[in-house]
Design a protein around this motif. Sequence first.
Motif, PDB file in Angstrom:
ATOM      1  N   LEU A   1       0.851  -1.177   0.000  1.00  0.00           N
ATOM      2  CA  LEU A   1       0.000   0.000   0.000  1.00  0.00           C
ATOM      3  C   LEU A   1       0.889   1.229   0.000  1.00  0.00           C
ATOM      4  CD1 LEU A   1      -1.294  -2.248   2.239  1.00  0.00           C
ATOM      5  CD2 LEU A   1      -3.208  -0.693   1.940  1.00  0.00           C
TER       6      LEU A   1
ATOM      7  N   ALA B   1      -8.916   0.803   1.669  1.00  0.00           N
ATOM      8  CA  ALA B   1      -8.260   1.541   0.610  1.00  0.00           C
ATOM      9  C   ALA B   1      -9.284   2.212  -0.295  1.00  0.00           C
ATOM     10  CB  ALA B   1      -7.367   0.614  -0.202  1.00  0.00           C
TER      11      ALA B   1
ATOM     12  N   CYS C   1      -3.298   0.357  -3.654  1.00  0.00           N
ATOM     13  CA  CYS C   1      -3.420  -0.904  -2.937  1.00  0.00           C
ATOM     14  C   CYS C   1      -3.241  -2.037  -3.942  1.00  0.00           C
ATOM     15  CB  CYS C   1      -4.781  -0.991  -2.255  1.00  0.00           C
ATOM     16  SG  CYS C   1      -5.070  -2.530  -1.368  1.00  0.00           S
TER      17      CYS C   1
END
Length: 523
Positions: free
Chosen positions: A310, A366, A379
Amino acid sequence: MQILVRDIFRLQSLQTAHLIAGREGILRPLCGGTILEMTELGRDNASELLSFSFKPQEIMITALYNVKNDVESQCDVIRALNKLNAAGLIVFYYGLVVQKFDQRVLDLCDELNFPLVVLNYNDNKHISYADVLNDVLSLNRYENDSFFRSIISSMWKTKDSGGSIQEVLSQIANQGELDIVIIDTLAQNALCSTMSGNRLNTFLNNELSRLPFDASRFELLIGETKYCGRHYYTDYLELSVLFVLSQRRKRVDIDSLFTCTKLCLDLWRHALVSTRGGNIINAIIRGDWQQAHSDLGYYRHGDAEQWNFLICSRAPSLPLMHEVKSLLQSEGITFINGGYEQLEILIFNRAPDPEDEALNALVLSAQAAQADPAGHFACATNISGKSELFSLVSETAKEWAFTCSLYKNRYCMGRFELIEAIACKQDLRNEAAIDRARQILDPLIEYDRRREGVLLETLQIYLIDCDCSYKQTAALTYTHQNTVQYRVRKAMSLLGGNFEQAAALSAVFHAICLYRQDPQMFS
């Protein structure tokens, strides 16, 4: 105060140990004398050797090589140690030398309440024979030192209460009226320190490069400041423990302080590993993939081969990143966390599972970032190879501004959006790729030029920003959904394709991305 065997097994060097028999005997005290390392034990001479060399309440560390296949001799050794009131028996290379203890050995240890501890050779984290000896000897050497005893006691209490390594290092530093800096030897970076922020910056910028951290130990006087360093290794970390003290301060037992600090690092080694996340991430980004490859193994979650990462802009998305890290911690997943310029990057290893609630929650978190128009969030999940992981993390971090400008109206980008952004950046320098994109889009460009139309603009938003959603495109363009649908269909008819065809969708999407990033090249 007596140092107990149970305290010894909290040391880093013994944290892969398993007490497999004689559990009541674990509270036997260990005090004074040496730790025996016996490789010549046999059935005929076990009692004689032990009575000659052994003192009460000592602990034995051995591989039992000479009696590895002799159950009776192993029992004789245990009986002899128990008769001498030994603190216990630690068996090294268990699974390699002694493949497995016979049940008769385990029953004997349980009957005598004699602690039998094994260090499995096949555990993921191998440890050194010397580390075990050195750590236990260190506890013995300073057992009668009141400062050492108080620091050791404080370490256990601080660790059990969730305290930080900083608290204990500060106690050690205050006792010696000095500063302590723990240096990542490979990266030449401070992992933790008792120095103030300004003093630490001065040290890192002006003094760090002058010290010989490649030496196993050193003492160096520069002006009125003395630097005492010791090399240390834990898990895959190569560290240097550095004491910085003024000549005007009181004389201290450096060896005692070093031993305390080393034991402190043992207990908080996982916290230190986490601080190396920034170093690993920067190694990936600068292309030092060999170093990153070796470091990454520490963060594997069981047998899982799939990696996830991420990336977010620091300021707006920190609360979300904190939530993600908390979720990983609750699941017991070790993660790499670090920064690159204005980005925060998180890498973790987790097997893909459609019913994996933790991983699904990460993706949902996300996606929730789209509610925050001030930042972007990437992500990427289920990356099967380290090479692809390194390449994608490196290119995404370097081209973050480009990627965010390409997906300017979407705030959560997935793995394939990132791959497309990297390909788009590369093809903007490729004249042949630009020519192909011109050929694809030319009918649409010409139509809009003649009629002052917005078909190309609508198609950009429909494909790049809205995942082929008429409803979302209508909201972004402030037009009716039917109007959007008409424009998209008209555009595809001019291009001679159909978005139900995967090849057509892929080719037009890539051409549209190139056009968005540099329209002048299509004029």
